[in-house]
Design an enzyme around this catalytic site. Sequence first.
Site, PDB file in Angstrom:
ATOM      1  N   LYS A  17      21.623  34.151 -13.876  1.00 37.45           N
ATOM      2  CA  LYS A  17      20.898  34.158 -15.154  1.00 37.45           C
ATOM      3  C   LYS A  17      21.894  34.379 -16.308  1.00 37.45           C
ATOM      4  O   LYS A  17      23.014  33.906 -16.235  1.00 37.45           O
ATOM      5  CB  LYS A  17      19.769  35.191 -15.125  1.00 37.45           C
ATOM      6  CG  LYS A  17      18.880  34.992 -13.880  1.00 37.45           C
ATOM      7  CD  LYS A  17      17.601  35.749 -13.907  1.00 37.45           C
ATOM      8  CE  LYS A  17      16.816  35.454 -12.629  1.00 37.45           C
ATOM      9  NZ  LYS A  17      15.490  36.062 -12.615  1.00 37.45           N
ATOM     10  N   GLU A  25       9.211  30.688  -5.745  1.00 38.06           N
ATOM     11  CA  GLU A  25       9.422  31.967  -6.429  1.00 38.06           C
ATOM     12  C   GLU A  25       8.155  32.365  -7.169  1.00 38.06           C
ATOM     13  O   GLU A  25       7.925  31.921  -8.300  1.00 38.06           O
ATOM     14  CB  GLU A  25      10.564  31.837  -7.445  1.00 38.06           C
ATOM     15  CG  GLU A  25      11.894  31.443  -6.835  1.00 38.06           C
ATOM     16  CD  GLU A  25      13.048  31.840  -7.754  1.00 38.06           C
ATOM     17  OE1 GLU A  25      13.886  32.638  -7.308  1.00 38.06           O
ATOM     18  OE2 GLU A  25      13.092  31.393  -8.898  1.00 38.06           O
ATOM     19  N   GLY A  28      12.188  39.775 -10.425  1.00 39.13           N
ATOM     20  CA  GLY A  28      12.706  40.913 -11.188  1.00 39.13           C
ATOM     21  C   GLY A  28      11.794  42.124 -11.222  1.00 39.13           C
ATOM     22  O   GLY A  28      11.988  43.019 -12.038  1.00 39.13           O
ATOM     23  N   SER A  64      12.772  39.080  -6.134  1.00 38.08           N
ATOM     24  CA  SER A  64      13.069  40.439  -5.675  1.00 38.08           C
ATOM     25  C   SER A  64      13.624  40.518  -4.249  1.00 38.08           C
ATOM     26  O   SER A  64      13.399  41.498  -3.543  1.00 38.08           O
ATOM     27  CB  SER A  64      11.837  41.341  -5.816  1.00 38.08           C
ATOM     28  OG  SER A  64      11.502  41.515  -7.190  1.00 38.08           O
ATOM     29  N   ASN A  92      21.482  33.411  -8.447  1.00 39.62           N
ATOM     30  CA  ASN A  92      21.219  32.952  -9.809  1.00 39.62           C
ATOM     31  C   ASN A  92      21.591  34.098 -10.743  1.00 39.62           C
ATOM     32  O   ASN A  92      20.875  35.091 -10.813  1.00 39.62           O
ATOM     33  CB  ASN A  92      19.729  32.586  -9.919  1.00 39.62           C
ATOM     34  CG  ASN A  92      19.292  32.325 -11.340  1.00 39.62           C
ATOM     35  OD1 ASN A  92      20.118  32.184 -12.241  1.00 39.62           O
ATOM     36  ND2 ASN A  92      17.990  32.253 -11.549  1.00 39.62           N
ATOM     37  N   GLU A 138      11.614  30.899 -15.546  1.00 41.27           N
ATOM     38  CA  GLU A 138      12.024  31.354 -16.880  1.00 41.27           C
ATOM     39  C   GLU A 138      12.230  30.162 -17.820  1.00 41.27           C
ATOM     40  O   GLU A 138      11.956  30.251 -19.016  1.00 41.27           O
ATOM     41  CB  GLU A 138      13.273  32.239 -16.768  1.00 41.27           C
ATOM     42  CG  GLU A 138      12.902  33.604 -16.193  1.00 41.27           C
ATOM     43  CD  GLU A 138      14.004  34.303 -15.418  1.00 41.27           C
ATOM     44  OE1 GLU A 138      15.184  33.940 -15.533  1.00 41.27           O
ATOM     45  OE2 GLU A 138      13.667  35.234 -14.658  1.00 41.27           O
ATOM     46  N   HIS A 195      13.322  26.534 -13.039  1.00 38.24           N
ATOM     47  CA  HIS A 195      13.130  27.975 -12.845  1.00 38.24           C
ATOM     48  C   HIS A 195      11.979  28.444 -13.737  1.00 38.24           C
ATOM     49  O   HIS A 195      11.809  27.960 -14.854  1.00 38.24           O
ATOM     50  CB  HIS A 195      14.417  28.725 -13.188  1.00 38.24           C
ATOM     51  CG  HIS A 195      14.351  30.166 -12.792  1.00 38.24           C
ATOM     52  ND1 HIS A 195      13.684  31.105 -13.549  1.00 38.24           N
ATOM     53  CD2 HIS A 195      14.803  30.817 -11.699  1.00 38.24           C
ATOM     54  CE1 HIS A 195      13.762  32.279 -12.944  1.00 38.24           C
ATOM     55  NE2 HIS A 195      14.433  32.135 -11.815  1.00 38.24           N
TER      56      HIS A 195
HETATM   57  P1  PGA Z   1      15.229  38.332  -8.771  1.00 41.12           P
HETATM   58  O1  PGA Z   1      15.256  36.867  -9.426  1.00 41.12           O
HETATM   59  O2  PGA Z   1      15.902  38.221  -7.434  1.00 41.12           O
HETATM   60  O3  PGA Z   1      15.995  39.184  -9.733  1.00 41.12           O
HETATM   61  O4  PGA Z   1      13.786  38.706  -8.642  1.00 41.12           O
HETATM   62  C1  PGA Z   1      15.079  35.730  -8.631  1.00 41.12           C
HETATM   63  C2  PGA Z   1      15.125  34.486  -9.472  1.00 41.12           C
HETATM   64  O5  PGA Z   1      14.591  34.508 -10.602  1.00 41.12           O
HETATM   65  O6  PGA Z   1      15.671  33.465  -9.047  1.00 41.12           O
END
Ligand code: PGA
Length: 252
Positions: free
Chosen positions: A12, A164, A170, A209, A10, A95, A93
């Site tokens: 983003k 997640e 992150g 992560s 992803n 976010e 997601h």
């Molecule tokens: P990350 O993000 O691997 O940077 O923690 C994962 C995600 O939000 O899908």
Amino acid sequence: MALRPLIVGNWKMNGTRATLAEARAIDRAAARHPAVEVGLAPSFTLVMAMAEAAQDIAVGGQDCHVKPSGAFTGDVAAAQLADAGASFAIVGHSERRALHGESDALVQAKAEAALGEGLAVIVCVGETEAERDAGQAEAVVAGQLAGSLPTAEGAAARLAVAYEPVWAIGTGRVPSVDDVGAMHRAIRARLGAAYGEAGAAVRILYGGSVNAANAAELLAADEVSGALVGGASLTAESFSAIIAAAAQQQDG
Ligand code: PGA
């Protein structure tokens, strides 16, 4: 991992045409590991170019609108994603849920819109740190699944669920392998309740992560059938190592 592992990047809100070189290198890594299914979800601006460049990876959108067309400034329809060469969409997601106020019902409608256009769909769920600390993690995820899983006929065949935990995204922090396994078993049970036998074939990805150093351990956890990767999917170097870790698990 009994199911064919699915490793999805992803990107983003990262990447420009210059970054397509990384996607091409990831595509070559995917070709070396046919036992693993690999996908990349770039920004909408890159979907078409990436889909044209890709041979061995699936390209997807990070979101889609519920409607096929209309007066929705800034939104992208599932049909437009499919037209651009995407074969899947990520929906729900954290976010999107947190920063765009997306509800379970909206996520479910998006999942059904994507399926309706022939796309596969990855539905994301996960608890916040406060919810985990309160002992509510499984209940929160169960509620999200109940509200956001697609119910259309045959939905399970083109569905993956990404677990997640919000606090792991992150941050460099990951749950213990035992906690990941416990949550994935709980999700598997919910998928069985929702889809019957077909629920057994839905891949459950871990996200938050994941990196080259921890991928093997996380992918080995109970009922983990792949990963949704943010930061570590931006370079071919780190993402290829995660793909290789999934392939190695298939072998051994
Ligand atoms: P990350 O993000 O691997 O940077 O923690 C994962 C995600 O939000 O899908």
